[in-house]
Enzyme design. Structure first.
Site, short mmCIF file in Angstrom:
data_model
loop_
_atom_site.label_atom_id
_atom_site.label_comp_id
_atom_site.label_asym_id
_atom_site.label_seq_id
_atom_site.Cartn_x
_atom_site.Cartn_y
_atom_site.Cartn_z
N CYS A 9 -53.05 29.36 50.35
CA CYS A 9 -54.02 28.30 50.68
C CYS A 9 -55.31 28.97 51.15
CB CYS A 9 -53.46 27.32 51.70
SG CYS A 9 -53.03 28.06 53.30
N ASN A 12 -54.21 30.17 55.45
CA ASN A 12 -52.84 30.69 55.69
C ASN A 12 -52.34 30.34 57.09
OD1 ASN A 12 -51.11 33.92 55.69
ND2 ASN A 12 -50.40 31.98 54.90
N CYS A 14 -52.00 26.56 57.75
CA CYS A 14 -51.48 25.20 57.63
C CYS A 14 -50.55 25.05 56.41
CB CYS A 14 -52.60 24.17 57.55
SG CYS A 14 -53.63 24.08 59.04
N ARG A 15 -51.13 24.95 55.23
CA ARG A 15 -50.32 24.59 54.05
C ARG A 15 -49.40 25.69 53.57
NH1 ARG A 15 -55.48 22.81 50.74
NH2 ARG A 15 -56.24 24.52 52.06
N SER A 16 -49.92 26.91 53.36
CA SER A 16 -49.05 27.93 52.74
C SER A 16 -47.94 28.42 53.67
CB SER A 16 -49.86 29.08 52.15
OG SER A 16 -50.59 29.78 53.11
N ASP A 126 -56.19 19.53 52.28
CA ASP A 126 -56.33 20.37 53.47
C ASP A 126 -56.24 19.49 54.71
OD1 ASP A 126 -57.20 22.02 55.50
OD2 ASP A 126 -58.92 22.80 54.40
P1 4NP Z 1 -54.96 25.93 55.30
O1 4NP Z 1 -55.91 25.05 56.23
O2 4NP Z 1 -55.82 26.46 54.19
O3 4NP Z 1 -53.93 24.97 54.83
O4 4NP Z 1 -54.40 27.03 56.18
C1 4NP Z 1 -57.09 25.50 56.82
C2 4NP Z 1 -57.04 26.29 57.94
C3 4NP Z 1 -58.20 26.69 58.55
C4 4NP Z 1 -59.42 26.30 58.03
C5 4NP Z 1 -59.46 25.52 56.89
C6 4NP Z 1 -58.30 25.13 56.28
N1 4NP Z 1 -60.61 26.70 58.66
O5 4NP Z 1 -61.69 26.17 58.31
O6 4NP Z 1 -60.57 27.56 59.58
#
Ligand code: 4NP
Length: 159
Positions: A9, A12, A14-16, A126
């Site tokens: 993702c 790294n 939240c989703r992955s 997201d």
């Molecule tokens: P992820 O979510 O891609 O599912 O881990 C996010 C985590 C952090 C951020 C964006 C999306 N960020 O902007 O820091």
């Protein structure tokens, strides 16, 4: 031979890592931990070394998935030498990975939700800037795709 799967993702956190935690659980239930190796990574370098987002940890934990031990890392070109499946959570991250893909690589690079049902969206939204319902939706989508991925691995690699 082990089959190797990388979930990717943006952050790294939240989703992955949630995908990794769910799929680890599925593999354990199926007794396939020795045959399938998994990891997760982010296309950004924003959260290297960090634990998953506390909201993701709590939401996953409530469904029986432990992800608090995972730590963020960035996806690198060398991942293509290591993994058979590289599965992006959304189209933006897939596009970034496509730029890293070396010519001649024989693995499968695609969207994780290709393994979910026909009703599923293309990308896992997201959840980072949204509310609790976003984290529940992530879990719903990733659970469904995990079942499809396990079936695909059984069909193409373990049968
Ligand atoms: P992820 O979510 O891609 O599912 O881990 C996010 C985590 C952090 C951020 C964006 C999306 N960020 O902007 O820091």
């Amino acid at each position: 031979m082990t089959v190797k799967v990388l979930f990717v993702c943006l952050g790294n956190i939240c989703r992955s890592p949630t995908a990794e935690g769910i799929f680890a659980h599925r593999l354990q239930e199926a007794g396939l931990q020795q045959q399938v190796e998994i990891d997760s990574a982010g296309t950004s370098d924003w959260h290297i070394g960090k634990a998953p987002d506390a909201r993701s940890i709590a939401a996953a934990n409530a469904r029986g998935y432990a992800i608090d031990h995972l730590r963020g890392r960035q996806a690198i070109a060398e991942d293509f030498a290591r993994f058979d499946y590289i599965l992006a959570m959304d189209t933006d991250n897939l596009a970034l990975l496509q730029r890293l893909q070396p010519p001649g690589w024989k693995g499968r690079l695609g969207l994780f939700l290709e393994f979910a049902g026909d009703q599923a969206p293309v990308s896992v939204p997201d959840p980072y800037y949204g509310g609790e319902e976003g984290f529940q939706l992530v879990l719903d989508l990733l659970e469904e795709a995990s079942d499809g991925l396990l079936a695909d691995i059984r069909k193409h690699h373990l049968s």
